[in-house]
Design an enzyme around this catalytic site. Sequence first.
Site, PDB file in Angstrom:
ATOM      1  N   ASP A   1       0.830  -1.214   0.000  1.00 50.11           N
ATOM      2  CA  ASP A   1       0.000   0.000   0.000  1.00 50.11           C
ATOM      3  C   ASP A   1       0.863   1.261   0.000  1.00 50.11           C
ATOM      4  OD1 ASP A   1      -2.368  -1.674   0.410  1.00 50.11           O
ATOM      5  OD2 ASP A   1      -1.656  -1.883   2.464  1.00 50.11           O
TER       6      ASP A   1
ATOM      7  N   GLU B   1     -11.234  -0.174  -3.515  1.00 55.08           N
ATOM      8  CA  GLU B   1     -10.480   0.350  -2.372  1.00 55.08           C
ATOM      9  C   GLU B   1      -9.226   1.052  -2.866  1.00 55.08           C
ATOM     10  OE1 GLU B   1      -9.708  -3.078   0.058  1.00 55.08           O
ATOM     11  OE2 GLU B   1      -8.129  -3.842  -1.248  1.00 55.08           O
TER      12      GLU B   1
END
Length: 323
Positions: free
Chosen positions: A34, A215
């Site tokens: 991420d 997401e």
Amino acid sequence: MAPSLSKLCLLALSLVFGTALGEPWKAIDADFADPSIIKTGDGYYAFATNSHGVNTQIAHSADFKTWKVLDGQDALPGPLPSWVNGSHSQIWAPDVIQRNDGIFVLYYSAATSGPKSKHCIGAATSSSVIGPYSPEKDVLACDKSKGGAIDAAGFKDDDGTYYVVYKVDGNSLNQGSNYHPTPIMLQKLKSDAVTPDGDAVQLIDRSDADGPLVEAPSLVKSGGQYYLSFSSNWYNTLKYDVSYAVASAVTGPYTKVLAPDAPLLVSGDGSNVGPLGGPGGSDFREDGSAIAFHAFNNGKDMGKGRGMWVANIKIGGGRISIE
Ligand SMILES: *[C@@H]1O[C@H](CO)[C@@H](O)[C@H](O)[C@H]1NC(C)=O
């Protein structure tokens, strides 16, 4: 006609760096998921989800190409605010922006304390890009009854307004294929870039084409248009990807771009170390000229963690391409 000099130069460069033209290249061969990236006066910094015993991992690059993890250094060492479960904080998907006054703001998600823990989003500030960042006392976005809030990314519009985009983590409530909404939200912030200003607005949500979720949003403005990147499908499968939607106003409406112009990255796409597996969690460089994202280090699953790749991109006319 003979190939142009600039084409020959590019070819020579690609041979020197061992990469084909137009391919992402591997920046970090470790668990560094991420990722978010920021350009500073001292080169580029990247931040990643908790791993290797630190809450918020940091890496540095002088040239955007060669990256080094600052081993053992933690941008968000704590103490963490009371809404976070201090012994099980699970800090995910950090993102850093720099305010006009020079202060750096780090957005993160963390596990809440107490029963029925979900992740929620907080902000923290520091005068140094590598921290230590001091967390704000209050939670920034939570949506606990809807599954929590994760994957925050800061954005400064060209009128100077700060925003944070994030995901309502509806799939944390899923049982089997009973899918909950996973809307990507936009929260306007006050000039401190940490205090909410009004209610969050929804930009996009999952559809059947996204599998159970969307997401990992990131927002950039280019040529008068807003580009919202996001990932679809489960993060731990080869279906994970990097896709995007486009709007002419920051609050939308956003139109998801479809094939063949999207997804931008899927498993099997080439990189300098071979085909990508499970690419996702991307973050735009603020100037819209590059992205960072993670993919499976072993090309096929979570077994060796998720490393960071970077890629130059071209944005224009409502489309993004890897350069
Ligand atoms: C923190 O998380 C751990 C592990 O899930 C749990 O056992 C503990 O009760 C939590 N503590 C608080 C204060 O919520």
